[in-house]
Design an enzyme around this catalytic site. Sequence first.
Site, PDB file in Angstrom:
ATOM      1  N   TYR A  21      32.984  24.629  57.733  1.00  0.00           N
ATOM      2  CA  TYR A  21      32.220  25.622  56.976  1.00  0.00           C
ATOM      3  C   TYR A  21      30.721  25.500  57.220  1.00  0.00           C
ATOM      4  O   TYR A  21      30.258  24.519  57.820  1.00  0.00           O
ATOM      5  CB  TYR A  21      32.513  25.499  55.475  1.00  0.00           C
ATOM      6  N   ARG A  35      25.952  25.070  64.742  1.00  0.00           N
ATOM      7  CA  ARG A  35      26.634  23.913  64.137  1.00  0.00           C
ATOM      8  C   ARG A  35      28.067  24.275  63.767  1.00  0.00           C
ATOM      9  O   ARG A  35      28.985  23.460  63.914  1.00  0.00           O
ATOM     10  CB  ARG A  35      25.852  23.420  62.907  1.00  0.00           C
ATOM     11  N   ARG A  95      53.983  25.153  56.610  1.00  0.00           N
ATOM     12  CA  ARG A  95      53.359  23.826  56.599  1.00  0.00           C
ATOM     13  C   ARG A  95      53.975  22.875  57.622  1.00  0.00           C
ATOM     14  O   ARG A  95      55.188  22.638  57.618  1.00  0.00           O
ATOM     15  CB  ARG A  95      53.449  23.212  55.193  1.00  0.00           C
ATOM     16  N   HIS A 120      52.216  19.457  60.176  1.00  0.00           N
ATOM     17  CA  HIS A 120      50.957  18.826  60.590  1.00  0.00           C
ATOM     18  C   HIS A 120      50.476  19.333  61.955  1.00  0.00           C
ATOM     19  O   HIS A 120      49.288  19.408  62.210  1.00  0.00           O
ATOM     20  CB  HIS A 120      51.114  17.304  60.652  1.00  0.00           C
ATOM     21  N   GLU A 136      23.441   9.229  54.089  1.00  0.00           N
ATOM     22  CA  GLU A 136      22.878  10.498  53.600  1.00  0.00           C
ATOM     23  C   GLU A 136      23.314  10.674  52.153  1.00  0.00           C
ATOM     24  O   GLU A 136      23.918   9.782  51.570  1.00  0.00           O
ATOM     25  CB  GLU A 136      23.345  11.662  54.484  1.00  0.00           C
ATOM     26  N   LEU A 165      25.635  14.321  58.756  1.00  0.00           N
ATOM     27  CA  LEU A 165      25.551  15.720  59.156  1.00  0.00           C
ATOM     28  C   LEU A 165      24.149  15.984  59.728  1.00  0.00           C
ATOM     29  O   LEU A 165      23.157  15.593  59.112  1.00  0.00           O
ATOM     30  CB  LEU A 165      25.782  16.627  57.938  1.00  0.00           C
TER      31      LEU A 165
HETATM   32  N1  PDD Z   1      25.517  20.734  52.227  1.00  0.00           N
HETATM   33  N2  PDD Z   1      24.612  16.230  54.430  1.00  0.00           N
HETATM   34  C1  PDD Z   1      25.714  16.710  53.824  1.00  0.00           C
HETATM   35  C2  PDD Z   1      26.883  15.799  53.623  1.00  0.00           C
HETATM   36  C3  PDD Z   1      25.765  18.056  53.406  1.00  0.00           C
HETATM   37  O1  PDD Z   1      26.876  18.530  52.812  1.00  0.00           O
HETATM   38  C4  PDD Z   1      24.613  18.880  53.576  1.00  0.00           C
HETATM   39  C5  PDD Z   1      24.595  20.323  53.145  1.00  0.00           C
HETATM   40  C6  PDD Z   1      23.487  18.339  54.203  1.00  0.00           C
HETATM   41  C7  PDD Z   1      22.250  19.156  54.468  1.00  0.00           C
HETATM   42  O2  PDD Z   1      22.477  20.073  55.502  1.00  0.00           O
HETATM   43  P1  PDD Z   1      21.683  21.450  55.591  1.00  0.00           P
HETATM   44  O3  PDD Z   1      20.243  21.121  55.535  1.00  0.00           O
HETATM   45  O4  PDD Z   1      22.096  21.995  56.915  1.00  0.00           O
HETATM   46  O5  PDD Z   1      22.139  22.310  54.443  1.00  0.00           O
HETATM   47  C8  PDD Z   1      23.521  17.010  54.619  1.00  0.00           C
HETATM   48  C9  PDD Z   1      25.711  22.127  51.916  1.00  0.00           C
HETATM   49  C10 PDD Z   1      24.498  22.827  51.421  1.00  0.00           C
HETATM   50  C11 PDD Z   1      26.919  22.259  51.000  1.00  0.00           C
HETATM   51  O6  PDD Z   1      27.899  21.587  51.289  1.00  0.00           O
HETATM   52  O7  PDD Z   1      26.896  23.041  50.058  1.00  0.00           O
END
Ligand code: PDD
Length: 280
Positions: free
Chosen positions: A32, A51, A99, A101, A177, A201
Site C-alpha cells: 500500500y 515505492r 484460499r 498459500h 524507525e 521504510l
Molecule cells: N506510514 N515508517 C513506517 C513504518 C511507516 O509506516 C511510514 C508511513 C513511514 C513514513 O513514510 P512516508 O514519509 O513515506 O509516509 C516510515 C504511513 C503514513 C501509514 O502507514 O499510514
Amino acid sequence: MSIGYINGKYISLDETVIPIDERGHQFGDGVYEVIRFYAGQPFMLDEHIERLINSSYAIKLPITDDLDSFRKLIMEAVQKAGISDCNVYIQITRGIATRNHLFPNVPVSITMTVRPAKTIDKDERAKGVFAITRDDERWANCYIKSLNLLPNILAKQEAEDQGCFEAILLKEGFVTEGTSSNVYVVKDGKVYTTPLSKQILPGITRMAVKQIAEKLEISFIEQHVSQEELMEADEVFVTSTTAEILPVVKINKCAVGNGIPGEITTTLYEEFCRTIENQK
Ligand code: PDD
C-alpha cells in the site's frame, strides 16, 4: 466527499465489497501507499508510486500498471472526490481466489480510499508529542510497504494507551524507525537518522527532509543511532506523510533536550511548509 475505489469502480465507503477470498484480508498479501494532497496538488506523487511499484515487485505481485497509469488513476480519484486537502490510501493485493498459500493465477486487486486529510492539531504540534521505545519485533523486509502491520499496530496502541503519539522501535539497542514514521535525532546542530536498509521504510517525507537539510546546509547524517544517543539528544523528531515533521519532546517520560520543540526541527518544518506552499 470521501470515496472508495475497487477494481475500476467507484463506491461509497460504507458499501460492502470485499469478497471472503480476497487475499489482502486473508493473508495480508499485498502492499500500500498513503499519499497527501495539498490544495489539490499531490506531494511527491511519483516517488510514492515508484515505492508502490518497488513494493509490488518485491512481493512478486503481477501488476500491469506503470507510473503513468497509476498517476492517472490516483489523480482521477481525487478529482472525483473533489477534496483538495486529502489522503489517498491505495492498496494492491494478489487478488481474489480460493484460499491457498500458493500464488493464484488471477489479476491483482486495486483499492483506494480518498478522505479529507486529518491534520495534527496546531497546539499539539507546537508543544510536541511524547513517545515510548519498544523492541522492533517486525520481519526482515520492512523496506516493503506491506499490509502486514501487526507488530506496528500493537506497539502504536501501547504508545496511545500511555498517552504517547508514537513508539520508537529498537533493534539490538539501535533505533530503526517508528511504527508509522521515520525517526531523527539532533545533536550539536546535526541531524542523524537510521541509514536506509531492508530494516526500515524509505520514507518519502525522509527524502524531502534530506533535500531540505541539504538546501539549508544542515548536516544530515545517515548513521545508526543508539538508545543512549536517542535519550541524550538535543532534539528528536519523526516524519511521515500524515504527521509531516513532528517534534518529540518526551521519550519514556524523560524530557528530550529542554522538553520543548527544538530549533533545527522547527527550521526544517518551516521550510517543509514553504515547499508545500510553493507547489500550490
Ligand atoms: N506510514 N515508517 C513506517 C513504518 C511507516 O509506516 C511510514 C508511513 C513511514 C513514513 O513514510 P512516508 O514519509 O513515506 O509516509 C516510515 C504511513 C503514513 C501509514 O502507514 O499510514
